[in-house]
Design an enzyme around this catalytic site. Structure first.
Site, mmCIF file in Angstrom:
data_model
loop_
_atom_site.group_PDB
_atom_site.id
_atom_site.type_symbol
_atom_site.label_atom_id
_atom_site.label_comp_id
_atom_site.label_asym_id
_atom_site.label_seq_id
_atom_site.Cartn_x
_atom_site.Cartn_y
_atom_site.Cartn_z
ATOM 1 N N GLY A 9 -16.790 11.849 0.954
ATOM 2 C CA GLY A 9 -16.209 10.708 0.466
ATOM 3 C C GLY A 9 -15.984 9.571 1.641
ATOM 4 O O GLY A 9 -15.247 8.887 1.701
ATOM 5 N N ASN A 52 -7.912 9.058 5.616
ATOM 6 C CA ASN A 52 -6.986 8.471 4.950
ATOM 7 C C ASN A 52 -5.752 8.522 5.365
ATOM 8 O O ASN A 52 -5.384 9.442 6.238
ATOM 9 C CB ASN A 52 -7.257 9.365 3.542
ATOM 10 N N HIS A 94 -6.262 8.545 11.411
ATOM 11 C CA HIS A 94 -5.982 7.162 11.507
ATOM 12 C C HIS A 94 -4.501 6.921 10.877
ATOM 13 O O HIS A 94 -4.174 5.733 10.378
ATOM 14 C CB HIS A 94 -7.050 6.474 10.217
ATOM 15 N N ASN A 125 -20.675 13.115 -1.399
ATOM 16 C CA ASN A 125 -20.581 11.947 -1.569
ATOM 17 C C ASN A 125 -20.936 11.384 -2.811
ATOM 18 O O ASN A 125 -21.934 11.743 -3.299
ATOM 19 C CB ASN A 125 -21.150 11.120 -0.366
ATOM 20 N N CYS A 140 15.070 1.104 13.779
ATOM 21 C CA CYS A 140 14.707 2.453 13.955
ATOM 22 C C CYS A 140 15.488 3.510 13.760
ATOM 23 O O CYS A 140 16.703 3.488 14.421
ATOM 24 C CB CYS A 140 14.024 2.424 15.353
ATOM 25 N N ARG A 159 0.880 -1.300 -0.054
ATOM 26 C CA ARG A 159 -0.029 0.180 0.063
ATOM 27 C C ARG A 159 0.867 1.308 0.123
ATOM 28 O O ARG A 159 0.692 2.234 -0.601
ATOM 29 C CB ARG A 159 -0.980 -0.016 1.126
ATOM 30 N N SER A 189 -18.005 6.729 4.157
ATOM 31 C CA SER A 189 -19.140 5.936 4.186
ATOM 32 C C SER A 189 -20.254 5.885 5.349
ATOM 33 O O SER A 189 -21.485 5.572 5.474
ATOM 34 C CB SER A 189 -18.685 4.418 4.367
#
Length: 238
Positions: free
Chosen positions: A178, A95, A112, A204, A139, A62, A180
């Site tokens: 956009g 997003n 998120h 939407n 790291c 992704r 749900s």
């Protein structure tokens, strides 16, 4: 949409639908990612503990794909609004891509998390990250091989909830683009804002589960609906 001259503070919630026209898969639409990958296998802390290779491979894929996509006209329109709006404005995005920022928006909060960051669970530092994680690289801050995607998985608490609620308490207009209307806590924000007296608008592709809560819903592609709304809002300033 009411008297736009009375609008000073705006909160805009964006979801997968705003990035879909840039070629980034949505999760809940027909043919979306959750039809090809089970949530339980790739997007929970338990999945990461059980099979870190599968989870890291999924997010590596992704992360690489998102870097090949470009902001679309909806992202560009919000960046234009961000630059022109004199009052408070906060783009709260569900997003984890960086298309808002690449379009030029600066007042963005990623509730998120972000694909292009890695979180070290050893030292709690978050570092910019564009490459793969599947080989468990060290790291940059502490050297431990304890990096994971800096994204909020199901069962984890979204980021900066206090800042989001503070913005909702003072906004005059809440706009959802956009989404749900199925993912909480973001799905509850329209009711929070409306209860506090804000105007509420949904842009939407089709009616969402939250559509009945909005004062107004407009349906169509984000690349058409968002620039038209931004033009309308900014023209109302004159």
């Amino acid at each position: 949409m009411g008297d736009m001259r009375r609008i000073r503070n705006i909160v805009i919630l964006t979801g997968a639908g705003i990035s879909a026209e840039s070629g980034i898969d949505t999760f809940r639409s027909e043919g979306g990612l959750w039809e090809r990958y089970r949530v339980e296998d790739v997007a929970t802390p338990e999945a990461f503990a059980r099979d870190p290779g599968l989870v890291l491979g999924f997010y590596d894929m992704r992360r690489a794909a998102i870097q090949e996509k470009l902001p679309n006209d909806a992202h560009m329109a919000l960046a234009r609004l961000d630059a022109a709006w004199k009052g408070d404005l906060l783009i709260v995005t569900q997003n984890i891509d960086d298309l808002h920022e690449r379009a030029g928006a600066s007042r963005v909060l990623h509730m998120h998390g972000e694909h292009l960051k890695a979180w070290c669970t050893a030292c709690d530092r978050r570092s910019p990250w564009r490459g793969p994680l599947i080989e468990r690289p060290p790291c940059p801050a502490c050297g431990m091989r304890s990096l994971r995607p800096d994204v909020v998985w199901f069962g984890e608490v979204p980021y900066r909830m206090d800042a989001i609620h503070a913005a909702l308490r003072t906004c005059d207009l809440f706009v959802s683009i956009g989404t749900s209307g199925a993912v909480y806590p973001a799905a509850s924000y329209v009711r929070n804002a409306r209860d506090l007296g804000a105007q509420t608008l949904e842009l939407n592709l089709e009616p969402s589960k939250g559509s009945p809560w909005f004062h107004e819903s407009r349906h169509g592609p984000a690349t058409e609906m968002v620039p038209a709304w931004v033009d309308e809002l900014l023209s109302g300033l004159g």
